[in-house]
Design an enzyme around this catalytic site. Sequence first.
Site, PDB file in Angstrom:
ATOM      1  N   LYS A  58     -17.400  -0.982   5.198  1.00  0.00           N
ATOM      2  CA  LYS A  58     -18.230  -1.578   4.377  1.00  0.00           C
ATOM      3  C   LYS A  58     -18.961  -1.313   4.287  1.00  0.00           C
ATOM      4  O   LYS A  58     -20.301  -0.717   3.413  1.00  0.00           O
ATOM      5  CB  LYS A  58     -17.275  -2.233   5.153  1.00  0.00           C
ATOM      6  CG  LYS A  58     -18.226  -3.520   4.420  1.00  0.00           C
ATOM      7  CD  LYS A  58     -17.282  -5.788   4.673  1.00  0.00           C
ATOM      8  CE  LYS A  58     -17.544  -6.735   3.285  1.00  0.00           C
ATOM      9  NZ  LYS A  58     -16.514  -7.170   3.947  1.00  0.00           N
TER      10      LYS A  58
ATOM     11  N   MET B  64      24.495   7.995   2.342  1.00  0.00           N
ATOM     12  CA  MET B  64      24.111   9.869   2.944  1.00  0.00           C
ATOM     13  C   MET B  64      24.685   9.526   4.164  1.00  0.00           C
ATOM     14  O   MET B  64      25.452  10.433   5.148  1.00  0.00           O
ATOM     15  CB  MET B  64      22.472  10.146   2.714  1.00  0.00           C
ATOM     16  CG  MET B  64      22.328  11.923   3.028  1.00  0.00           C
ATOM     17  SD  MET B  64      23.339  12.750   2.721  1.00  0.00           S
ATOM     18  CE  MET B  64      22.672  13.670   1.414  1.00  0.00           C
TER      19      MET B  64
ATOM     20  N   PHE C 280     -12.215  -6.495  13.830  1.00  0.00           N
ATOM     21  CA  PHE C 280     -10.803  -7.405  13.078  1.00  0.00           C
ATOM     22  C   PHE C 280     -10.488  -6.767  12.170  1.00  0.00           C
ATOM     23  O   PHE C 280     -11.684  -5.251  11.591  1.00  0.00           O
ATOM     24  CB  PHE C 280     -11.528  -8.604  11.875  1.00  0.00           C
ATOM     25  CG  PHE C 280     -10.738  -8.932  11.437  1.00  0.00           C
ATOM     26  CD1 PHE C 280      -8.797  -9.087  11.980  1.00  0.00           C
ATOM     27  CD2 PHE C 280     -11.119  -8.987   9.813  1.00  0.00           C
ATOM     28  CE1 PHE C 280      -7.888 -10.005  10.689  1.00  0.00           C
ATOM     29  CE2 PHE C 280      -9.764  -9.599   8.860  1.00  0.00           C
ATOM     30  CZ  PHE C 280      -8.487  -9.206   9.604  1.00  0.00           C
ATOM     31  N   GLN C 281      -9.501  -5.917  12.362  1.00  0.00           N
ATOM     32  CA  GLN C 281      -8.374  -4.635  10.877  1.00  0.00           C
ATOM     33  C   GLN C 281      -9.217  -3.796  11.346  1.00  0.00           C
ATOM     34  O   GLN C 281      -9.249  -2.973  10.221  1.00  0.00           O
ATOM     35  CB  GLN C 281      -8.914  -5.271   9.494  1.00  0.00           C
ATOM     36  CG  GLN C 281      -7.506  -7.054   9.411  1.00  0.00           C
ATOM     37  CD  GLN C 281      -7.821  -6.694   8.058  1.00  0.00           C
ATOM     38  OE1 GLN C 281      -8.191  -6.435   7.016  1.00  0.00           O
ATOM     39  NE2 GLN C 281      -6.268  -7.507   7.873  1.00  0.00           N
TER      40      GLN C 281
ATOM     41  N   GLU D 216       0.580  -1.574  -0.113  1.00  0.00           N
ATOM     42  CA  GLU D 216      -0.003   0.058  -0.299  1.00  0.00           C
ATOM     43  C   GLU D 216       0.821   1.406  -0.029  1.00  0.00           C
ATOM     44  O   GLU D 216       0.125   2.347  -0.389  1.00  0.00           O
ATOM     45  CB  GLU D 216      -1.071  -0.226   1.278  1.00  0.00           C
ATOM     46  CG  GLU D 216      -2.136  -0.608   1.229  1.00  0.00           C
ATOM     47  CD  GLU D 216      -2.192  -2.239   1.489  1.00  0.00           C
ATOM     48  OE1 GLU D 216      -0.613  -2.100   2.012  1.00  0.00           O
ATOM     49  OE2 GLU D 216      -2.972  -3.771   1.125  1.00  0.00           O
TER      50      GLU D 216
HETATM   51  C1  LIG Z   1      18.360  14.397   1.524  1.00  0.00           C
HETATM   52  C2  LIG Z   1      17.749  15.723   1.829  1.00  0.00           C
HETATM   53  C3  LIG Z   1      18.843  16.068   1.356  1.00  0.00           C
HETATM   54  C4  LIG Z   1      18.154  17.803   1.319  1.00  0.00           C
HETATM   55  N1  LIG Z   1      18.916  19.011   0.542  1.00  0.00           N
HETATM   56  C5  LIG Z   1      18.239  20.317   0.248  1.00  0.00           C
HETATM   57  C6  LIG Z   1      18.744  21.428  -0.239  1.00  0.00           C
HETATM   58  O1  LIG Z   1      20.032  21.088   0.016  1.00  0.00           O
HETATM   59  N2  LIG Z   1      18.088  22.169  -0.602  1.00  0.00           N
HETATM   60  C7  LIG Z   1      16.692  22.260  -0.442  1.00  0.00           C
HETATM   61  O2  LIG Z   1      16.136  23.039  -1.000  1.00  0.00           O
HETATM   62  N3  LIG Z   1      15.566  21.288  -0.226  1.00  0.00           N
HETATM   63  C8  LIG Z   1      17.304  20.192   0.255  1.00  0.00           C
HETATM   64  N4  LIG Z   1      16.110  18.959   0.702  1.00  0.00           N
HETATM   65  C9  LIG Z   1      14.325  19.257   0.687  1.00  0.00           C
HETATM   66  C10 LIG Z   1      14.076  20.061   2.150  1.00  0.00           C
HETATM   67  O3  LIG Z   1      13.967  19.057   2.656  1.00  0.00           O
HETATM   68  C11 LIG Z   1      12.358  20.827   2.188  1.00  0.00           C
HETATM   69  O4  LIG Z   1      11.467  19.348   0.972  1.00  0.00           O
HETATM   70  C12 LIG Z   1      12.489  21.425   0.649  1.00  0.00           C
HETATM   71  O5  LIG Z   1      13.791  22.512   0.858  1.00  0.00           O
HETATM   72  C13 LIG Z   1      11.044  23.106   0.877  1.00  0.00           C
HETATM   73  O6  LIG Z   1      10.916  23.332  -0.620  1.00  0.00           O
HETATM   74  P1  LIG Z   1      10.522  24.325  -0.638  1.00  0.00           P
HETATM   75  O7  LIG Z   1      10.779  25.287   0.344  1.00  0.00           O
HETATM   76  O8  LIG Z   1      10.128  24.646  -1.641  1.00  0.00           O
HETATM   77  O9  LIG Z   1       9.132  24.109  -0.201  1.00  0.00           O
HETATM   78  P2  LIG Z   1       7.798  23.019  -0.886  1.00  0.00           P
HETATM   79  O10 LIG Z   1       7.458  22.255   0.340  1.00  0.00           O
HETATM   80  O11 LIG Z   1       7.831  22.887  -1.560  1.00  0.00           O
HETATM   81  O12 LIG Z   1       6.189  24.223  -0.876  1.00  0.00           O
HETATM   82  C14 LIG Z   1       5.788  25.243  -1.178  1.00  0.00           C
HETATM   83  C15 LIG Z   1       5.664  26.059  -1.345  1.00  0.00           C
HETATM   84  O13 LIG Z   1       4.666  26.776  -2.548  1.00  0.00           O
HETATM   85  C16 LIG Z   1       3.430  26.502  -1.319  1.00  0.00           C
HETATM   86  N5  LIG Z   1       2.329  26.976  -2.571  1.00  0.00           N
HETATM   87  C17 LIG Z   1       1.837  26.008  -3.151  1.00  0.00           C
HETATM   88  N6  LIG Z   1       1.405  26.123  -4.098  1.00  0.00           N
HETATM   89  C18 LIG Z   1       0.382  27.186  -4.060  1.00  0.00           C
HETATM   90  C19 LIG Z   1       0.728  28.436  -5.620  1.00  0.00           C
HETATM   91  N7  LIG Z   1      -0.627  27.887  -6.410  1.00  0.00           N
HETATM   92  N8  LIG Z   1       0.740  29.756  -4.957  1.00  0.00           N
HETATM   93  C20 LIG Z   1       1.217  29.993  -4.262  1.00  0.00           C
HETATM   94  N9  LIG Z   1       2.010  29.357  -3.387  1.00  0.00           N
HETATM   95  C21 LIG Z   1       1.834  28.008  -3.578  1.00  0.00           C
HETATM   96  C22 LIG Z   1       3.171  26.071  -0.408  1.00  0.00           C
HETATM   97  O14 LIG Z   1       2.095  26.527   0.627  1.00  0.00           O
HETATM   98  C23 LIG Z   1       4.358  26.348   0.471  1.00  0.00           C
HETATM   99  O15 LIG Z   1       5.428  27.393   1.342  1.00  0.00           O
HETATM  100  C24 LIG Z   1      16.955  18.062   1.097  1.00  0.00           C
HETATM  101  C25 LIG Z   1      15.785  17.228   1.116  1.00  0.00           C
HETATM  102  C26 LIG Z   1      16.395  15.483   1.621  1.00  0.00           C
HETATM  103  C27 LIG Z   1      16.254  14.421   1.640  1.00  0.00           C
HETATM  104  C1  LIG Z   2      12.637   5.248   5.322  1.00  0.00           C
HETATM  105  C2  LIG Z   2      13.747   6.489   5.685  1.00  0.00           C
HETATM  106  N1  LIG Z   2      14.673   5.810   6.768  1.00  0.00           N
HETATM  107  C3  LIG Z   2      15.468   5.818   7.333  1.00  0.00           C
HETATM  108  C4  LIG Z   2      16.030   7.277   6.259  1.00  0.00           C
HETATM  109  C5  LIG Z   2      17.215   7.705   6.535  1.00  0.00           C
HETATM  110  N2  LIG Z   2      18.332   7.952   5.235  1.00  0.00           N
HETATM  111  C6  LIG Z   2      18.374   9.226   4.478  1.00  0.00           C
HETATM  112  S1  LIG Z   2      18.951   8.695   3.594  1.00  0.00           S
HETATM  113  C7  LIG Z   2      19.628   6.751   4.403  1.00  0.00           C
HETATM  114  C8  LIG Z   2      21.040   6.364   2.543  1.00  0.00           C
HETATM  115  C9  LIG Z   2      20.114   5.856   1.786  1.00  0.00           C
HETATM  116  O1  LIG Z   2      20.983   5.149   1.590  1.00  0.00           O
HETATM  117  P1  LIG Z   2      21.056   4.464  -0.640  1.00  0.00           P
HETATM  118  O2  LIG Z   2      19.036   4.990  -1.342  1.00  0.00           O
HETATM  119  O3  LIG Z   2      21.905   3.277  -0.825  1.00  0.00           O
HETATM  120  O4  LIG Z   2      21.006   5.953  -1.437  1.00  0.00           O
HETATM  121  P2  LIG Z   2      22.857   6.587  -1.118  1.00  0.00           P
HETATM  122  O5  LIG Z   2      22.654   7.444  -0.115  1.00  0.00           O
HETATM  123  O6  LIG Z   2      23.599   5.735  -1.049  1.00  0.00           O
HETATM  124  O7  LIG Z   2      22.452   6.949  -2.313  1.00  0.00           O
HETATM  125  C10 LIG Z   2      19.037   7.350   5.150  1.00  0.00           C
HETATM  126  C11 LIG Z   2      19.123   5.316   6.089  1.00  0.00           C
HETATM  127  C12 LIG Z   2      15.286   7.546   5.342  1.00  0.00           C
HETATM  128  N3  LIG Z   2      15.458   9.020   4.642  1.00  0.00           N
HETATM  129  N4  LIG Z   2      14.290   6.814   5.105  1.00  0.00           N
END
Ligand SMILES: Cc1cc2nc3c(=O)[nH]c(=O)nc-3n(C[C@H](O)[C@H](O)[C@H](O)COP(=O)(O)OP(=O)(O)OC[C@H]3O[C@@H](n4cnc5c(N)ncnc54)[C@H](O)[C@@H]3O)c2cc1C
Ligand SMILES: Cc1ncc(C[n+]2csc(CCOP(=O)(O)OP(=O)(O)O)c2C)c(N)n1
Lengths: 569, 163
Positions: A162, A479, A112-113, A50
């Site tokens: 259901k 990472m 159940f469930q 799911e």
């Molecule tokens: C491993 C990892 C590393 C990351 N590193 C980075 C990084 O280096 N740099 C980075 O930028 N992010 C990074 N992120 C992502 C970060 O965590 C956020 O998800 C991201 O920065 C949020 O993006 P955003 O500010 O564009 O917001 P979003 O979450 O895209 O929010 C959108 C905004 O737009 C508004 N909006 C939506 N629709 C409309 C509309 N029609 N009109 C006006 N406003 C609207 C919403 O209200 C909201 O405030 C990383 C994530 C991970 C998993």
């Molecule tokens: C469901 C979930 N569990 C744990 C994490 C924490 N986490 C972030 S990046 C990462 C490693 C991902 O490994 P891989 O898919 O091999 O990517 P790589 O960083 O090696 O490119 C983990 C464990 C997460 N983001 N999501």
Amino acid sequence: MELTGAEILIRCLQEEQVEHVFGYPGGAVLFIYDALFRQDKVKHVLVRHEQAAVHAADGYARSSDKVGVALVTSGPGLTNAVTGIATAYMDSTPMVIISGQVPTGAIGEDAFQEVDAVGITRPCVKHNFLVKNVKDIAPTIKKAFYLARSGRPGPVLVDIPKDVSNHKTTFTYPASVTIRSYHPAGNGDSAQIRHAVQMLLEAKRPMVYTGGGVVLSGASAQLIDLVRLLGAPCTNTLMGLGGFPASDKQFVGMLGMHGTYEANMAMQHCDVLLAIGARFDDRVIGNVEHFAQIPRKIIHIDIDPSSIAKRVKVDVPIVGELKPVLDELLSVLRGGKLTPNTTDMAAWWKQVNEWRATGGGMRYKNSSEIIKPQFVIETLHQVTGGDAFVASDVGQHQMWTAQYYKFDKPRRWINSGGLGTMGFGLPAAMGVQMVNPGATVACVTGEGSIQMNIQELSTCKQFRLPIKIVALNNGYLGMVRQWQEFFHGNRYSETYMNALPDFVKLAEAYGHVGMRIDKPADVEPALKEAFARKNDLVFMDFRTDPTENVFPMVPGGRGLSEIILAEEL
Amino acid sequence: MRHIISLLMENEAGALSRVAGLFSARGYNIESLSVAPTEDPTLSRMTIVTSGSDAVIEQINKQLNKLIDVAMVMDLSEGEHLERELMLVKVRVEDGAREKLKHAADVAGGRIIDTTEHIYTIELTGSCAELDNFLENIGRNLILETVRTGASGIGCGERILKL
Ligand SMILES: Cc1cc2nc3c(=O)[nH]c(=O)nc-3n(C[C@H](O)[C@H](O)[C@H](O)COP(=O)(O)OP(=O)(O)OC[C@H]3O[C@@H](n4cnc5c(N)ncnc54)[C@H](O)[C@@H]3O)c2cc1C
Ligand SMILES: Cc1ncc(C[n+]2csc(CCOP(=O)(O)OP(=O)(O)O)c2C)c(N)n1
Ligand SMILES: [Mg+2]
């Protein structure tokens, strides 16, 4: 004529022009599956878990302008879906999730469930409903779709017991819907918009910072015009990539934790910041106090007032839908006599270009011995002409894709930013391929992430989804390993991926094509061969450098200018 | 700072838990919360007493407004308003203290609504601070039980919260 609740539900989906539903059957949704069986307008995609149903509906919505739909049974079906729902909520994906519930008479009896679906999902949905009367199904579904797609989009859950799905009533689908307690913002305040224009034209160092809102609202065309008129540098968040073309001269790359040096420095040093549909995330501006050290005026446009002034003080808040707000901004700009000061802008660009000359800190040293992950992504960009839909998992590979696959169009980059959900990539790619049949769809993943929803290779076989899986297999939860290397004294606690399967054989076992690529010289030929196989899913297992790190990096909690660049090469 | 926020929301199952869940999930303070249907039975009116910095209070208001079931929010403390809380307090009556207690209740505008030989139950309304004062005055060691409804608030004069 009277219809059952289940039949009514399917009729509602037809009314909403839903073509695909991603789901998994079970006891509480038997009547709904039966109604699905007896029609052929709404097609059902049977996933293998799911969570994947919801991610697929999510990818479906992100890569189109449709609302994604998922259908799950009660109890474990719903709890499995929760990760997908929370993922969609954090990134504001429009989605409707329908869950079965135990019969109304059994609710509260630990049946159940039985789980309290409305309770469990409350904090990670835009809204949810428990439908207790068959007469309420049609109006509730109408509301659910309206809520999901209007205002700040988000997932909406409809929980249907259901017995309700088997009770009968006449069917009429409401032609329109209003919710008296819900009024999403439309136009922005004109006085504030004029104030913003004035401020932008008086700026010496203006900067445009845009996010997922631009992609969600389809306001790229307006954004491009605006950035050109202002002559300012433009940066995108991870969620905003493609909202502004990466190949444009005024684009300074992604900002934030793994953003470019020039984007982060410009963000830190600008004097007027125009934030558009972005929410000043902690991975974007780093340490809030550090960010506030250099004073700058901030103009913030967002449809959700709670995104504004949440983490930083804002001087000119503009609450509204991006398209009309940007249209008005543009017309005020065009109608006025003022233009940006050319001397100031030249000085500002000189500075930005000096930062740029560092190479943005995004260098890597290619090798003829070992495959560098960045090289794979650069080659992927080249082989696909920069025009593929790219779904990603979470980790280093995600950051390298964001950095090196230069997205020029919105809705091409599909990734989990807010929740960072490993396991998102493959099912999301399935949704992308379903709604964009014939398009080139890649899934960039890691050997860790792919194993979180690998069972979906079976769904891909059944529905003939020719996704190209680009696995950057570094043998580590890279990472996390990187953080252990930088901040935990190289103690690689539980991040080595032991006992990996043979991905080539695994792909073959599912009836797909597998390839293993060990040498840099084989990267391009492998990608070319894989993408030439239009009708096959190809799993490419790239054995990449296990020690490679993502640069630049702003360590968590630090300021944007405290950025660590790639080692001098 | 202490704020008293009033809101109108759909009188539907689960609406209360959306508000309560919001406060706990986002770590906002909640001093008291009172809720009941209004003259229009499809709407409930809630009064929340909370505290926080200006930025936190601004977010609380925005987050409450964002809830789909919430129709209107008003920060009563931004203008003139009235605040009342109902308290039922059961006290031990010591020999000779009967008159003193009656007097204290009278002065505070309270009523004695139940008596036994050794116990009085007093009903009192007032601001939260007035109720606190009353409890201080009669002496905490005599109190057997208190029940308070939490504040209900309403704007003064033309300040009306209505759909
Ligand atoms: C491993 C990892 C590393 C990351 N590193 C980075 C990084 O280096 N740099 C980075 O930028 N992010 C990074 N992120 C992502 C970060 O965590 C956020 O998800 C991201 O920065 C949020 O993006 P955003 O500010 O564009 O917001 P979003 O979450 O895209 O929010 C959108 C905004 O737009 C508004 N909006 C939506 N629709 C409309 C509309 N029609 N009109 C006006 N406003 C609207 C919403 O209200 C909201 O405030 C990383 C994530 C991970 C998993
Ligand atoms: C469901 C979930 N569990 C744990 C994490 C924490 N986490 C972030 S990046 C990462 C490693 C991902 O490994 P891989 O898919 O091999 O990517 P790589 O960083 O090696 O490119 C983990 C464990 C997460 N983001 N999501
Ligand atoms: Mg890995």
